[in-house]
Structures are given as C-alpha cells and as structure tokens.
Design an enzyme around this catalytic site. Structure first.
Site, PDB file in Angstrom:
ATOM      1  N   GLN B  35       0.828  -1.195   0.000  1.00  0.00           N
ATOM      2  CA  GLN B  35       0.000   0.000   0.000  1.00  0.00           C
ATOM      3  C   GLN B  35       0.870   1.255   0.000  1.00  0.00           C
ATOM      4  O   GLN B  35       2.068   1.200   0.254  1.00  0.00           O
ATOM      5  CB  GLN B  35      -0.920  -0.006   1.246  1.00  0.00           C
ATOM      6  CG  GLN B  35      -0.164  -0.300   2.538  1.00  0.00           C
ATOM      7  CD  GLN B  35      -1.040  -0.940   3.616  1.00  0.00           C
ATOM      8  OE1 GLN B  35      -2.240  -1.122   3.459  1.00  0.00           O
ATOM      9  NE2 GLN B  35      -0.427  -1.262   4.739  1.00  0.00           N
ATOM     10  N   ASP B  90       0.914   0.442  13.589  1.00  0.00           N
ATOM     11  CA  ASP B  90       1.373   1.703  14.185  1.00  0.00           C
ATOM     12  C   ASP B  90       1.798   1.533  15.636  1.00  0.00           C
ATOM     13  O   ASP B  90       2.342   2.448  16.242  1.00  0.00           O
ATOM     14  CB  ASP B  90       0.297   2.785  14.049  1.00  0.00           C
ATOM     15  CG  ASP B  90      -0.993   2.421  14.769  1.00  0.00           C
ATOM     16  OD1 ASP B  90      -0.951   1.991  15.933  1.00  0.00           O
ATOM     17  OD2 ASP B  90      -2.075   2.607  14.162  1.00  0.00           O
ATOM     18  N   ASP B 141       1.948 -12.275   7.197  1.00  0.00           N
ATOM     19  CA  ASP B 141       0.522 -12.376   6.866  1.00  0.00           C
ATOM     20  C   ASP B 141      -0.263 -12.827   8.100  1.00  0.00           C
ATOM     21  O   ASP B 141      -0.083 -13.942   8.599  1.00  0.00           O
ATOM     22  CB  ASP B 141       0.371 -13.390   5.724  1.00  0.00           C
ATOM     23  CG  ASP B 141      -1.083 -13.648   5.367  1.00  0.00           C
ATOM     24  OD1 ASP B 141      -1.960 -12.892   5.827  1.00  0.00           O
ATOM     25  OD2 ASP B 141      -1.328 -14.613   4.614  1.00  0.00           O
ATOM     26  N   GLY B 142      -1.161 -11.962   8.575  1.00  0.00           N
ATOM     27  CA  GLY B 142      -1.932 -12.258   9.781  1.00  0.00           C
ATOM     28  C   GLY B 142      -2.848 -13.465   9.617  1.00  0.00           C
ATOM     29  O   GLY B 142      -3.125 -14.183  10.579  1.00  0.00           O
ATOM     30  N   ASP B 160      -6.755  -5.391  14.558  1.00  0.00           N
ATOM     31  CA  ASP B 160      -6.613  -3.942  14.426  1.00  0.00           C
ATOM     32  C   ASP B 160      -6.240  -3.679  12.972  1.00  0.00           C
ATOM     33  O   ASP B 160      -5.081  -3.436  12.638  1.00  0.00           O
ATOM     34  CB  ASP B 160      -5.515  -3.481  15.390  1.00  0.00           C
ATOM     35  CG  ASP B 160      -5.236  -1.986  15.281  1.00  0.00           C
ATOM     36  OD1 ASP B 160      -5.916  -1.299  14.500  1.00  0.00           O
ATOM     37  OD2 ASP B 160      -4.314  -1.526  15.976  1.00  0.00           O
ATOM     38  N   THR B 162      -7.128  -2.308   8.762  1.00  0.00           N
ATOM     39  CA  THR B 162      -7.711  -1.273   7.920  1.00  0.00           C
ATOM     40  C   THR B 162      -9.097  -1.728   7.466  1.00  0.00           C
ATOM     41  O   THR B 162      -9.595  -2.777   7.885  1.00  0.00           O
ATOM     42  CB  THR B 162      -6.787  -1.021   6.705  1.00  0.00           C
ATOM     43  OG1 THR B 162      -6.467  -2.286   6.114  1.00  0.00           O
ATOM     44  CG2 THR B 162      -5.483  -0.362   7.140  1.00  0.00           C
ATOM     45  N   ASP B 163      -9.731  -0.936   6.612  1.00  0.00           N
ATOM     46  CA  ASP B 163     -11.064  -1.276   6.106  1.00  0.00           C
ATOM     47  C   ASP B 163     -11.034  -2.607   5.349  1.00  0.00           C
ATOM     48  O   ASP B 163      -9.978  -3.037   4.885  1.00  0.00           O
ATOM     49  CB  ASP B 163     -11.566  -0.168   5.160  1.00  0.00           C
ATOM     50  CG  ASP B 163     -11.768   1.157   5.894  1.00  0.00           C
ATOM     51  OD1 ASP B 163     -12.036   1.133   7.106  1.00  0.00           O
ATOM     52  OD2 ASP B 163     -11.660   2.200   5.240  1.00  0.00           O
ATOM     53  N   PRO B 167      -5.408  -5.055   1.519  1.00  0.00           N
ATOM     54  CA  PRO B 167      -4.670  -6.057   2.306  1.00  0.00           C
ATOM     55  C   PRO B 167      -5.487  -6.658   3.449  1.00  0.00           C
ATOM     56  O   PRO B 167      -5.202  -7.773   3.888  1.00  0.00           O
ATOM     57  CB  PRO B 167      -3.481  -5.259   2.868  1.00  0.00           C
ATOM     58  CG  PRO B 167      -3.318  -4.080   1.972  1.00  0.00           C
ATOM     59  CD  PRO B 167      -4.693  -3.763   1.441  1.00  0.00           C
TER      60      PRO B 167
END
Lengths: 285, 285
Positions: B35, B90, B141-142, B160, B162-163, B167
């Site tokens: 990204q 983050d 990779d989660g 936690d 992203t939308d 990814p």
C-alpha cells in the site's frame, strides 16, 4: 465551505478540521434578517440545513444532539414542569422535551422565524409536536426574553444555539447567564450546547467561567457523538445553582421512560457522568 | 481524496461523508509492497498517517481507538496473559495492551513493515513499548499467522485492521475467524474494529454473521468517538465462544487500573455495554 463535485464540505477553522456530505443538490435558500439558511439533499444523510455556511443538522444524525440536550437535564431535574428553550428553531429539541409527560409548558424562543419555516418544510418530523397544547413558539430575541422572565418561574432553560458568533454571540456571556439564573427556581437547571469536548475545551472553560460569574455553582459537561459537527464529537454543559450538586439523575424514571429514543438510555447517562480523564483534567474537575 | 488549499479531505464513498484536516505539508511518502503510506503535518491534529488515501490516525485523536480496542476486551477477559494483535502496525494498540501487568506476551503481526517504520519515525510515542520484553513484532501475513497458531494457546485476539478492502480483506471472513476460534482458549475473546455504528451497521451485521459461522456465540459492539474516521463515531466488536456470554467486566480492576488513560474509564465501559436503541434494533439485540 465548498460544494464542488457534489460534496458539501465545511472547513471549520477553529478546530482545523472539516466535515462533509455527498449532496444531490440544493433544495432551497433564504436570506433572513439574521442569517442565510440553505437546504441541501444528500445521498446518505437525508436533508441538510446549513446556516451561514455552517452545518446545523441532517435528517440522519440530528437525534444525537436533540436527545442529549433534552433528556439528561430533564431526568436530572427532580420534576421539570416549566421549560424554556432559547434558540432551537428547528423544533427538534422542543419535540424531545414534550415527550416528558410531566412538562406542563415549553416555550421555544428563536430569533429567526425562517429557521422554523424551513424546518416545517424540510424536517417535518422535528416539528410534529409544534401543535402540542403545552408548546409556545416565539420568534424573538432570546436575550430579551430571558431578561424579562419572572424570577424563579422556570425549571429548566435549554440554550440550543448556533456557534458563539453572529446572532448567538449574546448567548455565551455573563449578562445572559444572569438572566437565566434569575429566571430559574432554586433547583432549576441550565443546559447549553458547548461545542467539541476534544478540540474546543477552552470554549467550555470560558462558558463555565461566565456561568460561574452569573452565580451558577456546579457544572457537568456531557459528551456525545454528532457526526455533522466539527470533530464528530459534541457536548452539552449543565449548570446548577447549588454548590456541590452531584448531577445524579432519576435513574428509575429514565429506565422506565414512556417514550422511545434512538441514542439516550439510562446506562449511557450514567456512563457520561464520569468525564473522560483528558476532559476532566482540562476542565479542572 | 483531495489536498487542495491546505486541507486534506477524505471523501468516504460508503457513508457519503467526508472528514478532513488543515495540513501544513506532506512529510513523507512510501509505496510499500502492499500500500501507499503518506505522512502529513497539520495545524491542529499533529501528524496524520494516510494509507491508500484513507485516514489511519492522527497524533491528537488516536487514543480513542487504541484505548477502546484494548482495555474493554482485556478487562472483560478474566485473566489475559497471551495476546495476539493482527494488524496494528502503528504499535499504538500494542502499547495499550502492555499497560496491563498481567499480560505475559503480546505478539503483533502486521503484513506491512513500512507502517511500523513510519510510526517509529512520526509517531514515536505509539512505539514506546516496542522494546518491552513481552512484545514480539512480526511482519507477516496475519491470516497465515492465526492459521498456524497452536490450538487453545491465546487469551485475546485483537484485529486492528484497515477497512475490509485491499490487504485487510481477508480479515473479515469465516476462514480467518475459524483460525481465531481455534487459537483461542475456551474463555478467549476476539475483538475487531468494526467501522461506523451509525452508517455501516450492515457491515457489523455481516462481520458478526461470519464470526458466528466460525463458532463464536456471543457478540457485543462498543461505540466510541473517533474524529478522524468517517462519521466521527466508530466501534469495536467483541466475540466470545460462550453462548449467552454477558460481557460483564472486571469493574474493580478497571476502576483501580495501574495506568493512565485519556478516554477509557470503568463507568464509560459500563455505559457502552448497553447499545444505543437504534444500534440494538439494527443488530437484532
């Protein structure tokens, strides 16, 4: 504000943040003696009312504000019968107030009749209690109205105003709060919209200081979501004449309220009575 | 998104609403294998991190999200020792998790190392616990990480992300939730960021449905303010393996927590356990 590319965007300078909505067009516009009122239609938020470029309300999300400026203070007062709303021309606060069966009279005094006329046309659901026998709608100067109120005649004053600039500027100072203090009974309560508790805590402090100079002794600021206002998080501040007032509320009555709400609940009310730590620190609580 | 006139504005199509901030310039930009990550400076909100055009966090307001995705679930679990964070690059969630002295290990698995590198540089306060002996930072990779977790080895999984596009898309479906279910102990809890409870309730319903297909039995969606996300009001959804789980929490521990928070308090936690009526209705609670 900008409205290019079918988005209405309000750039709010005091918080350095912007809020916007995707619109389908402008439905109406009127220049009243006091301000410019615009109505837009949107793809996801229903109608928008904009006053002097500032977003006032949307069909979709106004319930947060109208419920939170009404129900917490009315369930905090032991038995509110006589309520005065200063501002509130869209009539949404009046509708919430009149849901309380114990309220015997509610006077709404907004300086700008055009706000109510636009609300009747584009937000009729907010005006559905305007014909209630307990409702009185005045279009007059709220500062003068409060100054002329009989001393000790009011249980709750709700100041449902625009930002502290323009027509609403006079609703944020000691002289106005002195009129409210005098008009309220000893157990009376004042509640006022008090902007963003994230970005405008200085404004809340100043407002509390002015209320204090007018004689109010105890204060409580209640936060709530309000997507169409800057930062998306807003507040009302409740003031009591009594020193050490705890702002406990009639929990059983709130839990058994004989009307529906979309956001307000008794447990929520309990939860917001404890300020978030960063707010408590900033306000010196 | 647009950045003209010193304003960064994110136009979020799914909600038909926009959020923006007044910026002073772009500080950095990197295109990772996954990204595009941009860092802006702003007049009132500190630094901004933007991923693929979507606002991820600001210095000023990220505490709402990081506290609310961490503390409610950790005080709901009876004794969380082993925590896994999927995403969270983050490092702000990791920092909050490690405030709990009972946590013995916290693994953060974010697919994109560049997010953490940018956070270290521009949000160092969020990374201050990265060196904690209990912390493990993986860049992987989660989905695969959870699939390979030893069964019954984890107390709390925090997603936690992203939308649910790009990814993070694989973090919102039955297959991933099955891995979480298997990795969790019987009293384990899953929590995931679940978008806006005002405008994206269908997404929350879909997420709960996928979690349900994976075996989770009880759900609770907790709302909180998040000014930099669309509608300014956000949520996390907690899931339990146990039928009829009440989501009561360790109130005494929460009230006596040995660390500071800016937003989270035990009374607030109590207040948000009762969903606003319109949310409860939409979610069929």
């Amino acid at each position: 504000m900008t409205t290019h590319d079918n988005w209405f965007i309000e750039h709010f300078q005091p918080t350095g943040s912007a809020i916007g909505f995707r619109i389908t067009g402008k439905l109406d516009e009127v220049q009243s003696p006091f301000q410019k009122i615009e109505i837009y239609d949107s793809t996801d938020w229903g109608k928008l009312m904009v006053i002097d470029g500032a977003m006032m309300l949307t069909t979709k999300d106004n319930f947060f504000y109208h419920e939170m400026i009404s129900h917490p203070v009315l369930f905090t007062h032991p038995a509110p019968r006589r309520v005065v709303i200063i501002g509130g021309g869209d009539c949404g606060t009046l509708r919430e107030v009149l849901k309380h069966p114990g309220v015997e009279s509610a006077t709404q005094c907004d300086i700008d009749e055009q706000v109510t006329r636009m609300a009747e046309k584009y937000f009729p659901e907010l005006c559905e209690s305007n014909g209630d026998a307990r409702a009185e709608l005045l279009f007059d100067d709220g500062v003068a109205y409060m100054a002329n109120c009989a001393p000790g005649s009011v249980d709750v004053v709700i100041v449902d105003s625009t930002d502290p600039v323009g027509p609403a500027e006079g609703l944020f100072n000691k002289a106005f709060f002195e009129s409210c203090f005098r008009a309220l009974k000893d157990d009376g309560l004042l509640v006022q919209q008090s902007e963003s508790p994230l970005a405008l805590l200085d404004l809340i402090k100043d407002m509390r200081a002015e209320m204090g100079k007018a004689g109010f002794q105890s204060f409580k600021t209640l936060p709530f979501p309000q997507p169409c206002y800057p930062t998306g998080w807003w507040s009302v501040t409740v003031a009591s004449k009594q020193a050490g007032f705890g702002f406990g509320f009639r929990q059983e009555d709130a839990a058994a309220k004989p009307f529906d709400t979309l956001y307000y609940t008794a447990p929520l009310h309990t939860g917001v009575l404890v300020s978030p730590p960063f707010v408590a620190k900033a306000l010196g609580e």
